[in-house]
Design a protein around this motif. Structure first.
Motif: not given
Length: 433
Positions: A4, A9, A132, A163, A165, A167, A423, A427
């Motif tokens: 992505r 990000a 992200r 957001g 996505e 993480h 970000g 990955d």
């Protein structure tokens, strides 16, 4: 999602005391978001909310965040509710909701409102929903018997509109990415992150610049002890004795010690604001009437009724900062019909936090044990977070690793910077906690 684009990000360092946001620039770097307006304090946004009743606001309650929350509180302290350090209850199974002007607020409600204020004061830089978001999380959460799964559930609810996505990455690993951007050769790095609620460690192997995978985590550990815990020791020693701690009361013909729970709540910044409610004040009034010495309980009631949590927090922080630079400093607090002035030696403060420092050192030992490393195998030590400036903490690392291996800098911003760099990776899930 592999591959992505890093465009959009962001790194979000949602801290117990301060919050910082950084944007990935799409070229392997990141830029801090500077907040805009008369109350702005650069890239650092205080993790606090202020509430007040307003007929036109949603549910009849308006709110502000960050330095604007402080300004609203200072303008009208008796008509507002000031909430800070609410991150410290994220993993607490005993915290369900807090009542603000009779309305219930869950952790995720606080969080969503807080993020809305972060966006509102970011000068338009966060208006578009990020593609992200790399969110920092502690290795170990604060509180008694913390539940990481519960914290994750609450964070997900807090961030679901922020957001697309998400993480979650250990906060010291974010700081490791930030520090790695300074290095020009491979190194094994220990990162120690001293926040408001937790102290966390990560050991990371950093490859040479340009390597396909620059940072490889080797071990992490943490403990729910940090700046807020140190604050409680100051309140416990200098303030609570004047509010009835150690006193007694009469009940059913017996003389009993005043329960310690009142003082634990008062010295916890995340719970102090919640004490200003009719039920608690009524119970304290009963305790005052039955106390052998009612005057100290009257002082506690006055401090709660006059919303003195923030001035007290400010006085404690001022003392900590002074003791980081001087061998002796004055603690001074005045508010709610109480005035406290005391000279405090740095050695006294270090004695108060000695047990906490031993637990922090044990968490450090745990990280080294998991990585199967002796201290001499660590090439660099990077200290970050506000409490890293406390001389007793710095001495712990000087003693173990030597001054020549220790680096500091970006105490309040390095985590967000590193999270944004993660970000920007193809990955980021590789580094997810």
């Amino acid at each position: 999602m592999n591959g992505r684009s890093a465009e959009g990000a962001i790194g979000l360092d949602f801290g117990t005391t301060n919050t910082v946001v950084a944007l990935a620039d799409g070229a392997g770097g990141s830029e801090l978001v500077e907040f805009a307006g008369a109350e702005a304090t650069g890239a650092v946004f205080r993790s606090a909310l202020s509430f007040w009743e307003e007929e036109r606001a949603w549910n009849g309650i308006a709110c502000e965040g960050g330095p604007w929350a402080i300004a609203e509180y200072l303008q009208s302290p008796l008509d507002s509710r000031f909430v800070q350090s609410f991150k410290s209850v994220a993993a607490s199974p005993t915290f369900e909701r807090a009542l603000i002007f009779g309305k219930p607020f869950r952790f995720e409600d606080f969080g969503r409102l807080f993020l809305q204020r972060v966006v509102a004061h970011a000068g338009g830089r966060l208006d578009a929903r990020p593609g992200r978001v790399i969110v920092g999380r502690p290795v170990e959460y604060a509180g008694a018997r913390p539940d990481p799964a519960l914290a994750r559930e609450r964070y997900d609810l807090m961030l679901k509109e922020f957001g697309a996505e998400l993480h979650y990455v250990y906060e010291p690993l974010g700081a490791a990415f930030s520090y790695a951007s300074r290095l020009t050769e491979p190194a094994t790095v220990l990162v120690a992150d001293f926040g408001g609620g937790t102290t966390d460690f990560s050991i990371v192997r950093v490859a040479e610049p340009g390597a396909e995978r620059r940072c490889v985590p080797l071990a992490s550990s943490g403990v729910g002890i940090a700046g807020d815990r140190f604050d409680r020791h100051i309140v416990d020693r200098l303030v609570l004795p004047m509010l009835g701690k150690g006193g007694q009361y009469r009940s059913m013909g017996k003389t009993l010690d005043i329960p310690g729970g009142w003082f634990a709540e008062f010295s916890d910044w995340s719970r102090l604001a919640q004490m200003r409610n009719p039920r608690t004040l009524n119970e304290l009034g009963k305790l005052q009437r039955s106390a052998l010495d009612p005057e100290p309980i009257g002082r506690m009631i006055a401090l709660i009724e006059h919303e003195q949590g923030f001035p007290l927090y400010h006085a404690v922080g001022r003392l900590k900062r002074a003791l980081s630079a001087e061998d002796q400093a004055e603690f001074h607090f005045e508010g709610g019909d109480i005035e406290i002035t005391a000279e405090v030696r740095r050695s006294d403060f270090e004695g108060w936090i000695a047990d906490d420092l031993r637990r922090i050192e044990a968490a450090l030992e745990s990280a080294l044990a998991v990585a199967r490393m002796e201290p001499q195998a660590i090439d660099r030590v990077f200290l970050t977070g506000g409490s890293s400036l406390i001389p007793a903490i710095r001495a712990l690392f000087d003693r173990r690793f030597g001054d020549e291996r220790i680096a500091t800098g970006g105490e309040l911003t390095s985590i967000a910077h590193g999270l944004a760099l993660i970000g920007g990776e193809p990955d980021p899930a590789i580094w997810a906690a």
